[in-house]
Design an enzyme around this catalytic site. Structure first.
Site, PDB file in Angstrom:
ATOM      1  CG  ASP A  48      14.587  28.846  41.712  1.00  0.00           C
ATOM      2  OD1 ASP A  48      15.807  28.576  41.801  1.00  0.00           O
ATOM      3  OD2 ASP A  48      13.682  28.025  41.966  1.00  0.00           O
TER       4      ASP A  48
ATOM      5  CE1 TYR B 148      29.578  27.554  48.320  1.00  0.00           C
ATOM      6  CE2 TYR B 148      31.883  27.399  48.936  1.00  0.00           C
ATOM      7  CZ  TYR B 148      30.862  28.058  48.292  1.00  0.00           C
ATOM      8  OH  TYR B 148      31.123  29.225  47.614  1.00  0.00           O
TER       9      TYR B 148
END
Length: 286
Positions: free
Chosen positions: A35, A122
């Site tokens: 992560d 985005y």
């Protein structure tokens, strides 16, 4: 010996990067294994590496409109974490970015230094990722913007067109969005050439040469598959309204390659032909 870390290694580009770097010292970290938004995890992963290629991203363009914080966590915070860790390690970071950092209103190819003006969540998160990475490690971050990716190891437009061809007699595809279809195999090879050139910082555009529309791309895919391209009919974006706006013009300029002693990626049509011959695009079912 140069040691490479690929984040997002399980994705379409990440897997082609592993192939392009075959025979070298590579650590491949898929999303489930790393992560990058966890600063400590990012720092630990970067330790001992000379080059980090960040292909990890939140790429659900429409979902990002209602989950911008989630996208920001990966696309901006994650990029910043890797850049800071790379700076501490003295490593180079290759930060993958996108044509969505531009507003799509241009009429000629976007230069590498064109102002960023994203119009979607985005795009905003990827633009912020560029800014944060370059600010955290200005002398060791290379931003590589790409667009319209297709390849063997993930869902993509070319494979979708062939799947639809097996189900429908005709297809309608938008003809008012223009860009550069880019095979992930070619992009991966270009990134390796870029790193081998000794480049350590800057912004380059990793898209194929030439340009077309989604309609033109779809017809080319049909031609490679031996299907009748007349089965693909043009339409405009108003018939495919989606939560996130799409750039109408996504053609990226390639002027930054020559000063590095490198040619830009080859023409998209030539690449598509090779991608088909190599089996990188799924063939339609009988």
């Amino acid at each position: 010996m140069t040691r490479y870390l690929i984040t997002g290694a399980g994705g379409m580009l990440g897997r082609d990067l592993q192939t392009a770097l075959r025979g070298r010292a590579v650590t491949a970290a898929a999303r489930r294994e790393l992560d990058i938004a966890d600063a400590d995890a990012a720092r630990e992963a970067v330790r001992g590496h000379d080059v980090i290629i960040n292909a990890a991203a939140y790429t659900k363009v429409d979902d990002a409109e209602s989950h911008e914080d989630d996208a920001l966590r990966v696309n901006a915070l994650g990029a910043e974490n890797l850049a800071r860790a790379a700076a501490e390690e003295g490593a180079v970071l290759v930060q993958l970015s996108t044509d969505y950092v531009f507003d799509g209103t241009a009429t000629s190819p976007y230069a590498e230094d064109a102002p960023l003006a994203p119009v979607s969540a985005y795009g905003r998160t990827k633009a912020e990722g560029e800014r944060r990475a370059l600010a955290a490690h200005p002398d060791g971050t290379i931003v590589v913007r790409t667009a319209w990716l297709y390849g063997q190891h993930g869902p993509n437009f070319a494979a979708t067109m062939l799947a639809l061809a097996a189900q429908r007699a005709t297809l309608t595809v938008v003809d008012d969005q223009r860009g550069q279809p880019t095979w992930t195999h070619d992009l991966a090879e270009q990134i390796v050439r870029l790193l081998d050139s000794g480049a350590r910082s800057g912004v380059v555009h990793g898209t194929s040469s030439g340009e077309t529309t989604w309609f033109g791309f779809a017809r080319a895919v049909f031609e490679e598959a031996g299907l009748d391209p007349e089965r693909v009919q043009p339409t405009d974006s108003s018939t495919f309204v989606r939560p996130a706006p799409r750039p109408a013009y996504s053609v990226l300029g390639h002027d930054a390659w020559a000063p590095l002693g490198l040619e830009s990626i080859r023409d998209w049509r030539s690449a598509l032909a090779d991608a088909w011959r190599s089996g990188a695009i799924a063939r339609p079912s009988a």
